[in-house]
Design a protein around this motif. Sequence first.
Motif, short mmCIF file in Angstrom:
data_model
loop_
_atom_site.label_atom_id
_atom_site.label_comp_id
_atom_site.label_asym_id
_atom_site.label_seq_id
_atom_site.Cartn_x
_atom_site.Cartn_y
_atom_site.Cartn_z
N PHE A 189 13.34 97.60 -50.89
CA PHE A 189 13.43 96.16 -51.10
C PHE A 189 12.47 95.77 -52.22
N ASN A 190 12.62 94.54 -52.69
CA ASN A 190 11.71 94.02 -53.73
C ASN A 190 11.38 92.57 -53.42
N GLY A 191 10.26 92.39 -52.75
CA GLY A 191 9.83 91.04 -52.39
C GLY A 191 10.75 90.35 -51.42
N PRO A 192 11.12 90.98 -50.31
CA PRO A 192 12.00 90.29 -49.34
C PRO A 192 11.32 89.02 -48.84
N SER A 193 12.06 87.92 -48.86
CA SER A 193 11.44 86.63 -48.57
C SER A 193 12.04 85.90 -47.39
N GLY A 194 13.25 86.24 -46.98
CA GLY A 194 13.88 85.56 -45.86
C GLY A 194 14.58 86.54 -44.95
N VAL A 195 14.57 86.24 -43.63
CA VAL A 195 15.29 87.06 -42.65
C VAL A 195 16.01 86.16 -41.66
N ALA A 196 17.13 86.66 -41.16
CA ALA A 196 17.88 85.99 -40.09
C ALA A 196 18.53 87.09 -39.26
N VAL A 197 18.80 86.82 -37.99
CA VAL A 197 19.39 87.83 -37.12
C VAL A 197 20.55 87.22 -36.35
N ASP A 198 21.67 87.96 -36.26
CA ASP A 198 22.83 87.43 -35.56
C ASP A 198 22.85 87.91 -34.11
N SER A 199 23.87 87.50 -33.36
CA SER A 199 23.92 87.78 -31.93
C SER A 199 24.13 89.26 -31.64
#
Length: 691
Positions: free
Chosen positions: A117-127
């Motif tokens: 990765f290169n500077g990962p800034s956002g995360v979200a997770v699904d069901s």
Amino acid sequence: MMRMQSAWLSLGLVGLAATSCDLPRLPELPPPVDPAPFGLELLAGDIGGRGSVDGAGPAARFSFPNDVAIDGTGTLYVADRDNHTIRKVTAAGDVTTFGGTAGKVGSADGTGAAARFNGPSGVAVDSAGNVYVADAHNYIIRKVTPAGVVTTLAGKASTFGSADGTGAEARFDEPFGVAVDSAGNVYVADSANHTIRKVTAAGVVTTLAGTARMTGGADGDGAAARFYGPFGVAVDSAGNVYATDSGTLRKVTPAGVVTTLAGTAGVFGSEDGTGAAARFDFPAGVSVDRAGNLYVADRVNQTIRMVTAAGVVTTLAGTANMIGSEDGTGAARFLFPSSATVDSDGNLYVADRDNHTIRKVTADRVVTTIAGTAGLHGSADGTDTARFFFPVGVGVDSASNLYVADSNNHTIRKITTDGAVTTLAGSAGRPGSADGEGTAARFNRPSEAAVDRAGNLYVADRDNQTIRKITAAGVVTTLAGTPGMIGNADGTGDAARFGNPSGVAVDRGGNVYVADTGNHAIRKITPAGVVTKLAGLADSMPGMADGTGDAAGFGNPTGTALDSAGNIYVADSAYDSIRKVTPAGVVTTLAGSANGRGSADGTGDAAHFNGPSGVALDGAGNVYVADTSNATIRKITPTGTTTTVAGTAGVAGILLGATPRFAFPQRLAIVGDSIVISDGHAILLLRHGAQ
């Protein structure tokens, strides 16, 4: 915590300022440093804060965690931005690395540690437990399965733009935030495009609201709406998307109709209230609960805010403009929190970015730290209990006392041979430029200190644009420059001008050499205060050029050191190299190259550095380098061969003991056969033979 137990004198010090060769005639310099084995000890301050260590709770380390998301089991996923990894935090607080490898930058798909990765800034997770990542500096959206398999869902690595399309046909520009709905659609805060994008489960990208490159705060339908650097996004059960946008919280319906739920575009503050009466200061991450309440990490206000579906804003935790890391109720403090996610019980989890921690805020507003340890800064004197606030330069006198430029405290500190820390000059938390004695004097982010043969101290008072002198009795005067007057003029005393000077060294004749960082030059000051330029391009522009005088070029030179022949060694931070300047102003490159950023060992330009900021010499002419962004200590022989003597390139976090690691090493001093290092809020001792 391992701390140095013995007195300084047990090291057999001979006294060397990291930036000076002004010593008794014998020996000329400390003896050579045997590079292995080394053990790292804490001399003074605190070692919490930035790192990349997996572990349980406070043993873990993060490096500017930017976003956090939670799955149905209570497991957290963290975009650990400057480690270039995705971390996983169990409900019990155990931290592991889920994707990527700390310090390894790239865009490769793969499983677990093989991905980049290169500077990962956002995360979200699904069901289903899939994690979606806004890989900001790769300009792509990634998907990570529960088994840790990383693929690229949309965008093309290293290629920015604003095109809609499928998969690699689409383009993003600094995507910072992501959210995912129950159908698997991903919503993106495409910050530099000033738009909100939608990515289907099949990777089809469309622009939901805003127009690429068109900024503003206008509400409206789809492309007619305007955003200004949207940062965080959340999506509710009805498919409404919420975005933090400069000083506002915006709402976007599934049809793309944009309204402002709270705050006023372009107006910043910290007021609670309803709708346009409320104020934010660069709100970052946002999440939404089942009742439609929104939770915002109000980054510059250092607070966590709640916004009801009707736009009523209240402050849940933290106090506006009060920084810190304290847990508790009411008096809790944050340091640029960048994300807040909510679980089904109403608990919030906060990526407290600049504290390098993950915090929890209960429904009763009790704040605790569940993973990571914030670096403890302060200004306390004492033995073992001393605190610093981003100390930078370190110098040593002939009696083996250390002098520390405690930059963010605006003070000069002294550490005696028995480890006692006192404040020699300046007053903590009170920047200024006043001359005077002891605590009556004022500094403004001093960055380096060097000691002459008579025990006088010379300080690069960076933000005052001056070079200061402190006598052994603590009397402070201004040797050259005028406070607050930035420039590039030679002259005597206050007629001279500097540009954020950050390095100093002093020779046996009392001449002071200055790394004039903003002017990309090396300056010389005689004992009478006459300032001339020794080397640097005639137009004071950056440039990687060897040569003599104004034919030579530097790029943000920082730390300096002198050998017994009067040669100056310079950490040329912007060009990732170590330069040598003779007394006649002839500049050569000892190691590194302008086009070779990295961590490779080797000879001459085959060696690679990453933002080196400090240098020191031993008696054999070996140069030791604080390779700051690599988090390592390097050694360069007189023939230009570079090796890494301590730390692991790209793996940040202070680790004491026989396998040393560093967080952000700044400056060095050689003392006997050991090295003193400023790092974070600590002064460290890298000692030969210590375990």
